[in-house]
Write an enzyme that holds these catalytic residues in place. Structure first.
Site, short mmCIF file in Angstrom:
data_model
loop_
_atom_site.label_atom_id
_atom_site.label_comp_id
_atom_site.label_asym_id
_atom_site.label_seq_id
_atom_site.Cartn_x
_atom_site.Cartn_y
_atom_site.Cartn_z
N GLY A 107 39.24 12.06 -6.70
CA GLY A 107 38.86 13.22 -5.88
C GLY A 107 39.38 13.20 -4.45
O GLY A 107 39.08 14.11 -3.69
N ASN A 165 42.04 16.38 -12.23
CA ASN A 165 40.96 17.36 -12.39
C ASN A 165 40.71 18.13 -11.09
O ASN A 165 40.95 19.33 -11.01
CB ASN A 165 39.69 16.63 -12.85
CG ASN A 165 38.55 17.56 -13.25
OD1 ASN A 165 37.63 17.14 -13.92
ND2 ASN A 165 38.57 18.83 -12.90
N THR A 166 40.28 17.40 -10.06
CA THR A 166 39.82 18.07 -8.83
C THR A 166 40.88 19.00 -8.23
O THR A 166 40.55 20.11 -7.80
CB THR A 166 39.41 17.01 -7.78
OG1 THR A 166 38.55 16.08 -8.40
CG2 THR A 166 38.71 17.65 -6.61
N ALA A 187 43.84 9.98 -11.48
CA ALA A 187 43.03 10.10 -10.26
C ALA A 187 43.85 10.01 -8.98
O ALA A 187 44.85 9.29 -8.89
CB ALA A 187 41.94 9.04 -10.21
N GLY A 188 43.39 10.78 -8.01
CA GLY A 188 43.96 10.73 -6.67
C GLY A 188 45.08 11.71 -6.43
O GLY A 188 45.56 11.86 -5.31
N LYS A 231 38.38 7.75 -22.76
CA LYS A 231 38.81 7.35 -21.41
C LYS A 231 37.71 6.45 -20.88
O LYS A 231 36.58 6.91 -20.62
CB LYS A 231 38.99 8.58 -20.51
CG LYS A 231 39.32 8.18 -19.09
CD LYS A 231 39.41 9.37 -18.16
CE LYS A 231 39.37 8.85 -16.72
NZ LYS A 231 39.40 9.91 -15.73
#
Lengths: 270, 341
Positions: A159, A208-209, A186-187, A98
Site C-alpha cells: 500500500g 491492488n491499491t 506489493a508496493g 497467496k
C-alpha cells in the site's frame, strides 16, 4: 505465445490484481476486466468464513471467471494462516494460495520464519503456495526448498506505492533464480514502476491499491495492463545498455570531427 | 427511512400503517446503529458522484424538516450544521493531500470552495482538543443529526397523526399487500424500505458489516464530527450530548451481525486514543454492530410497479440520502396516484 506459467497452468496476462478497497464491487469487477488479469486475489480473514457470511461478494468475484488466489492477509502465525488456507480451499475449491504471514504490524513486513514454516506444511497438504516474501535471497531459497514453485517478493511495503525500493536485491533474485517464476507483489504505485519490474525480468506483477484507490480505477487498471505488457515486450525484445557516449540514430557523415565532445585530456577537467 | 417516509406522508394526509420487524425502541435496522453524519464531501471520496448530488439535496432539505418536526413535537433532535474536520497524523499527511486531490478530480475547480486548509491556530480555534495536530481540512457545510433522538421524535409525531404502528411484525412486501405471520393485509400502496430485510426482493443487495463504539469522557470535547484519515482505516468521532462520542466505523464485506471483534475494537480505540490521550480513560458505553444494505454499485435504488415502491441500498449513507430518497418516493407515489385517478 509468451505465457506466464505457474504450477502447470498457463496465463496470457502477467498482471495479477487484488479485489479489495474499490469504491464498489461493480467497479472492482470492471477494473478486473479492464486489467486483463486472469488471476485475482481475495481475502477472507475478516469476513467470518466459517459462517460463509461474505458469500454474496465471493460469488460476485467468482463470476469474473479468473483463477482465484485466496490470500491469508492479516494472519500473523502459521497456525492462523494454515487454518484460513484450509477454509479458503473449501469455500473456493482451489488449492492455489497467496501465503501471507505478517511479522510487523507497522510496515506489514512478512515474517520469514513463519512464512517458511507455513509454506512447508501447506505444500505438504497439497496447496500450490505463492508466498508473499521479502527480497532476501536466502529466505527465497528456503521457500523453494520447502516446495514453493513460485515466489512473490515485495517491491515495497503493501500500500505504500514506493515502487522497487531495493533494486540490488531484486536483481540478485532474478539473476540467482533464473528459472523460478518471480512475481513482484506489493508496493507498486505507478504503471511505470510495473514496467520497470517487467523490464528487470520479473515474470509478473501483483497489485491492488494503486488501481483500487485511483480516481478512475477502471482506467488505471487498463494503464497497468499496458504497462506490464510493455515492460514484458521490452524485456523480450532486449533492452539496450546505457552508454556514456551519444550515438546518433541518424547518419551524421557531414558533422566535422571537432564538434564531438572533448576527450578528457591535457588541460581539461574531467 | 421508513419513519421519515411515514412522517412525511402522514403529514400530507395519507393514512399510514408502519411495520417494524423488531421493536420501535431498538429497531434492528442500520438507522439505529449509524452515527448520523450528513457529510456529502467527506463521503465523496468513497462513493459515486450521484450519492454526493443526492447528499447535497438532503443537506438543503434537512434544516427545514428538522425545524418542522421540532415545532410539531416540541422535542429537539440535535441537528447540527457546524461542518466537519479531517485530520491526519504528521506521517500520514499524504492522506489529506490525497483527499484534496480526489475532491478536485471529482468536482473540478468547484472543489476549492468546499474546504479550507487549517493550520495549527485555525484548528485550535475550532477544536481546542485537537492540540496534537498541525493541519486539517475544514468542510464547513457538513452536518450531523443525533439519530437516537430523531427516531423516537419521528415516531411520536407519526403516532399523533393516528398512524397504525405494528412492531415485531416482519413482513413481505408485495404490490398492494403485506404478508406477515397473521396473514395478508391490503393497502393502496406498499412502500418497502426494509433494508436487508428485502434481500430476496432487491437484486444484488448485500450486507456490509459496520462496527461502532460509544464512549464517554468529560475530558475531551469536540464541537463537530472529526475524521482521522489513515492509510489502513478511517475513524470518525461524532460528539453527542452528555460527553458521549460515537466512533466508527469498520467496513467489512460480510452479512455478519455477531458482536464487535477484538481487532475492530482495538483499531477504533487506538485510533481514537491517537487523537487525544485523554480518551484512554473514556468509558465504553456501548458497541454496536449492523450490516448496511448496499447494491453492487453502492448506489441507492428505487424500484416501483403499481401498488409497490421499493427503496433500498442506502449503504453507509442513510442519513445523508434519506430526505432526497423520501422526495423521490413522494414523487413516484404522486405519479402512481395520478395514474390511478
Amino acid at each position: 505465445m509468451d505465457q506466464l506459467k505457474l504450477y502447470g497452468k498457463a496465463f496470457d496476462s502477467r498482471l495479477l490484481i487484488g479485489t479489495a478497497l474499490y469504491p464498489s464491487p461493480a467497479i472492482m469487477r470492471e477494473s478486473v476486466a479492464a486489467s486483463g488479469a486472469q488471476i485475482i486475489t481475495l481475502s477472507l480473514r475478516r469476513q467470518s468464513p466459517e459462517q460463509q457470511q461474505g458469500k454474496m461478494i465471493w460469488d460476485y468475484i467468482q463470476e469474473s471467471g479468473c483463477q482465484l488466489l485466496p490470500n491469508t492477509a492479516g494472519c500473523k502465525t502459521p497456525k492462523e494462516a494454515i487454518a484460513l488456507a484450509e477454509m479458503s480451499r473449501e469455500i473456493f475449491h482451489t488449492d492455489w494460495l497467496k501465503l501471507e504471514v505478517i511479522g510487523d504490524d507497522y510496515n506489514l513486513q512478512p515474517d520469514p520464519y513463519g512464512l517458511v514454516e507455513s509454506a512447508r506444511e501447506l505444500v505438504r497438504r497439497g496447496f500450490k503456495v505463492l508466498p508473499y516474501c521479502t527480497d532476501d535471497l536466502l529466505v527465497c531459497r528456503k521457500l523453494l526448498d520447502v516446495g514453493c514453485e513460485v515466489l512473490m517478493p515485495w517491491g515495497a511495503p503493501i500500500g505504500t506505492g514506493q515502487g522497487l525500493m531495493n533494486k540490488y536485491n531484486l536483481r540478485t533474485l532474478r539473476e540467482r533464480l533464473p528459472n523460478i517464476p518471480l512475481i513482484i507483489d506489493a508496493g507498486i504505485g505507478a504503471p511505470s514502476q510495473a514496467t520497470e519490474a517487467m523490464e528487470m525480468g520479473f515474470d509478473a506483477v501483483l497489485l491492488n491499491t494503486a488501481v483500487a484507490k485511483a480516481q478512475n480505477p477502471v482506467l488505471m487498471a487498463e494503464a497497468f495492463k499496458l504497462a506490464v505488457a510493455s515492460g514484458r515486450a521490452a524485456r523480450t525484445a532486449g533492452l539496450m545498455l546505457k552508454r556514456q557516449t551519444a550515438s546518433p540514430s541518424t547518419p551524421t557523415l557531414d558533422m566535422p570531427f571537432w564538434q564531438q565532445a572533448p576527450v578528457a585530456g591535457a588541460g581539461e577537467e574531467l | 427511512m421508513g419513519r421519515l417516509l411515514a412522517w412525511r406522508l402522514s403529514g400530507k394526509g395519507h393514512a399510514i400503517t408502519l411495520f417494524e420487524a423488531g421493536s420501535f425502541d431498538m429497531p434492528p435496522g442500520a438507522c439505529h446503529t449509524a452515527a448520523g453524519m450528513i457529510a456529502p464531501l467527506s463521503e465523496l471520496v468513497h462513493c459515486p458522484l450521484p450519492v454526493y448530488e443526492l447528499g447535497l439535496q438532503s443537506l438543503r432539505v434537512w434544516p427545514q424538516w428538522v425545524k418542522e418536526l421540532e415545532l410539531q413535537t416540541g422535542s429537539p433532535v440535535d441537528y447540527r450544521q457546524s461542518g466537519s474536520i479531517l485530520i491526519a497524523h504528521p506521517q500520514d499527511r499524504t492522506e489529506l493531500l490525497q483527499f484534496q486531490q480526489e475532491l478536485a478530480a471529482k468536482l473540478g475547480t468547484e472543489s476549492q470552495q468546499h474546504f479550507q486548509w487549517l493550520e495549527r491556530t485555525g484548528l485550535q480555534n475550532l477544536e481546542p482538543n485537537l492540540e496534537r495536530f498541525d493541519q486539517g481540512l475544514y468542510l464547513a457545510s457538513e452536518a450531523d443529526i443525533d439519530n437516537r433522538r430523531l427516531l423516537p421524535v419521528l415516531l411520536t409525531q407519526i403516532k399523533r397523526r393516528n398512524a397504525q404502528l405494528r412492531e415485531y411484525t416482519p413482513a413481505e412486501c408485495m404490490p398492494g399487500q403485506i404478508r406477515h405471520a397473521d396473514g395478508f393485509e391490503q393497502f393502496d400502496c406498499v412502500i418497502d424500505a426494509r433494508g436487508l430485510g428485502a434481500k430476496k426482493a432487491v437484486k444484488g443487495l448485500r450486507g456490509v458489516r459496520g462496527e461502532v463504539m460509544v464512549v464517554e469522557t468529560p475530558e475531551v470535547r469536540f464541537q463537530r464530527p472529526i475524521r482521522l484519515l489513515h492509510p489502513r482505516y478511517q475513524l470518525y468521532a461524532v460528539p453527542r450530548a452528555n460527553n458521549q462520542v460515537v466512533i466508527g466505523a469498520t467496513e467489512i464485506e460480510s452479512d455478519d451481525l455477531s458482536p464487535i471483534s477484538l481487532r475492530s475494537s482495538m483499531e477504533l480505540s487506538s485510533a481514537l486514543y491517537s487523537i487525544h490521550p485523554a480518551f484512554a480513560e473514556a468509558r465504553i458505553l456501548e458497541t454496536r454492530v449492523n450490516c448496511r444494505p448496499a447494491t453492487m454499485d453502492n448506489l441507492p435504488v428505487i424500484e416501483h410497479e403499481p401498488g409497490l415502491i421499493r427503496v433500498n441500498g442506502l449503504y453507509r449513507h442513510g442519513f445523508l440520502l434519506a430526505p432526497a430518497m423520501v422526495q423521490q418516493v413522494e414523487s413516484t407515489l404522486q405519479q402512481q396516484t395520478l395514474q390511478v385517478t
